[in-house]
Design a protein around this motif. Structure first.
Motif, PDB file in Angstrom:
ATOM      1  N   ALA A  60      -4.217  18.988   1.571  1.00 49.20           N
ATOM      2  CA  ALA A  60      -5.467  18.336   1.976  1.00 49.20           C
ATOM      3  C   ALA A  60      -5.654  18.405   3.486  1.00 49.20           C
ATOM      4  N   GLN A  61      -4.604  18.121   4.241  1.00 48.29           N
ATOM      5  CA  GLN A  61      -4.687  18.191   5.693  1.00 48.29           C
ATOM      6  C   GLN A  61      -4.926  19.623   6.155  1.00 48.29           C
ATOM      7  N   PHE A  62      -4.284  20.562   5.499  1.00 46.57           N
ATOM      8  CA  PHE A  62      -4.452  21.971   5.851  1.00 46.57           C
ATOM      9  C   PHE A  62      -5.904  22.402   5.677  1.00 46.57           C
ATOM     10  N   ILE A  63      -6.525  21.981   4.575  1.00 46.87           N
ATOM     11  CA  ILE A  63      -7.909  22.349   4.305  1.00 46.87           C
ATOM     12  C   ILE A  63      -8.855  21.684   5.299  1.00 46.87           C
ATOM     13  N   ARG A  64      -8.577  20.425   5.642  1.00 46.42           N
ATOM     14  CA  ARG A  64      -9.440  19.714   6.599  1.00 46.42           C
ATOM     15  C   ARG A  64      -9.411  20.383   7.972  1.00 46.42           C
ATOM     16  N   GLN A  65      -8.265  20.890   8.375  1.00 53.13           N
ATOM     17  CA  GLN A  65      -8.127  21.477   9.704  1.00 53.13           C
ATOM     18  C   GLN A  65      -8.574  22.931   9.774  1.00 53.13           C
ATOM     19  N   ALA A  66      -8.721  23.573   8.626  1.00 54.23           N
ATOM     20  CA  ALA A  66      -9.065  24.995   8.614  1.00 54.23           C
ATOM     21  C   ALA A  66     -10.527  25.191   9.021  1.00 54.23           C
ATOM     22  N   PRO A  67     -10.813  26.120   9.924  1.00 61.50           N
ATOM     23  CA  PRO A  67     -12.204  26.399  10.303  1.00 61.50           C
ATOM     24  C   PRO A  67     -12.977  27.026   9.156  1.00 61.50           C
ATOM     25  N   LEU A  68     -14.299  26.883   9.180  1.00 56.25           N
ATOM     26  CA  LEU A  68     -15.147  27.407   8.109  1.00 56.25           C
ATOM     27  C   LEU A  68     -14.974  28.920   7.961  1.00 56.25           C
ATOM     28  N   GLY A  69     -14.814  29.597   9.095  1.00 54.94           N
ATOM     29  CA  GLY A  69     -14.672  31.048   9.049  1.00 54.94           C
ATOM     30  C   GLY A  69     -13.490  31.508   8.216  1.00 54.94           C
ATOM     31  N   MET A  70     -12.452  30.679   8.158  1.00 51.34           N
ATOM     32  CA  MET A  70     -11.282  31.032   7.369  1.00 51.34           C
ATOM     33  C   MET A  70     -11.628  31.115   5.891  1.00 51.34           C
ATOM     34  N   PHE A  71     -12.445  30.184   5.411  1.00 53.14           N
ATOM     35  CA  PHE A  71     -12.834  30.185   3.998  1.00 53.14           C
ATOM     36  C   PHE A  71     -13.803  31.334   3.702  1.00 53.14           C
ATOM     37  N   LEU A  72     -14.686  31.628   4.656  1.00 54.19           N
ATOM     38  CA  LEU A  72     -15.678  32.680   4.443  1.00 54.19           C
ATOM     39  C   LEU A  72     -15.053  34.068   4.433  1.00 54.19           C
ATOM     40  N   THR A  73     -14.001  34.254   5.238  1.00 51.45           N
ATOM     41  CA  THR A  73     -13.384  35.584   5.323  1.00 51.45           C
ATOM     42  C   THR A  73     -12.252  35.794   4.325  1.00 51.45           C
ATOM     43  N   ALA A  74     -11.766  34.715   3.712  1.00 49.66           N
ATOM     44  CA  ALA A  74     -10.634  34.840   2.779  1.00 49.66           C
ATOM     45  C   ALA A  74     -10.895  35.837   1.654  1.00 49.66           C
ATOM     46  N   PRO A  75     -12.084  35.808   1.014  1.00 49.35           N
ATOM     47  CA  PRO A  75     -12.321  36.807  -0.051  1.00 49.35           C
ATOM     48  C   PRO A  75     -12.263  38.245   0.453  1.00 49.35           C
ATOM     49  N   VAL A  76     -12.740  38.470   1.677  1.00 53.00           N
ATOM     50  CA  VAL A  76     -12.699  39.825   2.235  1.00 53.00           C
ATOM     51  C   VAL A  76     -11.252  40.254   2.466  1.00 53.00           C
ATOM     52  N   ILE A  77     -10.470  39.343   3.042  1.00 55.82           N
ATOM     53  CA  ILE A  77      -9.060  39.654   3.319  1.00 55.82           C
ATOM     54  C   ILE A  77      -8.316  39.969   2.027  1.00 55.82           C
ATOM     55  N   TYR A  78      -8.452  39.104   1.040  1.00 54.42           N
ATOM     56  CA  TYR A  78      -7.681  39.283  -0.189  1.00 54.42           C
ATOM     57  C   TYR A  78      -8.216  40.405  -1.068  1.00 54.42           C
ATOM     58  N   SER A  79      -9.449  40.867  -0.802  1.00 54.59           N
ATOM     59  CA  SER A  79      -9.959  42.015  -1.555  1.00 54.59           C
ATOM     60  C   SER A  79      -9.165  43.278  -1.247  1.00 54.59           C
ATOM     61  N   LEU A  80      -8.439  43.259  -0.116  1.00 56.70           N
ATOM     62  CA  LEU A  80      -7.607  44.419   0.242  1.00 56.70           C
ATOM     63  C   LEU A  80      -6.479  44.653  -0.754  1.00 56.70           C
ATOM     64  N   ILE A  81      -6.166  43.664  -1.568  1.00 53.46           N
ATOM     65  CA  ILE A  81      -5.069  43.823  -2.511  1.00 53.46           C
ATOM     66  C   ILE A  81      -5.338  44.983  -3.463  1.00 53.46           C
ATOM     67  N   VAL A  82      -6.618  45.244  -3.762  1.00 51.59           N
ATOM     68  CA  VAL A  82      -6.967  46.328  -4.689  1.00 51.59           C
ATOM     69  C   VAL A  82      -6.604  47.694  -4.107  1.00 51.59           C
ATOM     70  N   PRO A  83      -7.124  48.066  -2.914  1.00 58.07           N
ATOM     71  CA  PRO A  83      -6.716  49.375  -2.363  1.00 58.07           C
ATOM     72  C   PRO A  83      -5.229  49.446  -2.011  1.00 58.07           C
ATOM     73  N   LEU A  84      -4.629  48.310  -1.636  1.00 61.08           N
ATOM     74  CA  LEU A  84      -3.205  48.329  -1.310  1.00 61.08           C
ATOM     75  C   LEU A  84      -2.368  48.657  -2.546  1.00 61.08           C
ATOM     76  N   VAL A  85      -2.673  48.026  -3.662  1.00 64.44           N
ATOM     77  CA  VAL A  85      -1.925  48.286  -4.895  1.00 64.44           C
ATOM     78  C   VAL A  85      -2.146  49.724  -5.361  1.00 64.44           C
TER      79      VAL A  85
END
Length: 205
Positions: free
Chosen positions: A57-82
């Protein structure tokens, strides 16, 4: 290789050895040991680490909005990496076996040891695992690629390239046509004679 380049290469090897010793010393001061790729912390350190863990809960409260918005882009790399992982592994399984080139072990490059760190919450641990896989995979692919280059085209570039792989320093000079014809099979023989295991440091010739 000129004497100056030999001296520089020897200094690089010396510094690498000194760095390895420094890492080993830091490991001991941090209270952990590594045996057969398994990490173990001294008694009491795990508890101290858990006290430093940030709740979700504390981690989520402190995380900037940009972190949530970019997370899907970052983790989408798992497809080409695999896909890259599977394709390159298939490539060396077929081609390296055909040319009798020692195959590269993924486990020498991809390590998921940060899961032992009790001060990471599950989101941080997942992020660390993703980075370990991505960066380790690139190292794994680079070693496969460098062995392929040594087998087919062990020639330096005329243009400067940034951070060449460790085999590059042994390659033939750009424009050395005679050396290429005379020494290509020697490069292939050296590659085939390499023992299994992680990438070796380049030798000084």
């Amino acid at each position: 290789m000129t004497q100056k380049l030999k001296d520089m290469a020897a200094e690089i090897i010396r510094l690498q050895s000194e760095l390895d010793q420094g890492i080993e010393y830091r490991r001991k001061t941090r209270g952990y040991d590594v045996q057969d790729r398994s990490v173990a912390f001294d008694h009491g350190i795990v508890h101290a680490h858990k006290m430093q863990r940030m709740g979700l809960a504390q981690f989520i409260r402190q995380a900037p909005l940009g972190m949530f918005l970019t997370a899907p882009v970052i983790y989408s790399l798992i497809v080409p990496l695999v896909l890259l992982d599977l394709w390159v592994s298939l490539f060396q399984a077929i081609c390296f076996r055909a040319y009798k080139i020692p195959r590269v072990r993924r486990s020498d490059y991809i390590a998921f040891d940060r899961r032992h760190l009790a001060y990471l919450n599950w989101v941080e641990a997942t992020n660390c695992a993703f980075c370990a896989y991505g960066n380790g995979l690139i190292g794994y692919v680079r070693e496969i690629s460098s062995r392929t280059e040594q087998f087919w085209c062990p020639i330096k570039h005329a243009l400067r390239i940034s951070d060449p792989h460790h085999r590059y320093y042994e390659f033939l000079e750009y424009g050395d046509a005679e050396g290429y014809r005379d020494r290509l099979e020697a490069f292939r023989g050296e590659l085939r004679a390499e023992p299994a295991g992680p990438a070796r440091p380049y030798k000084i010739t």
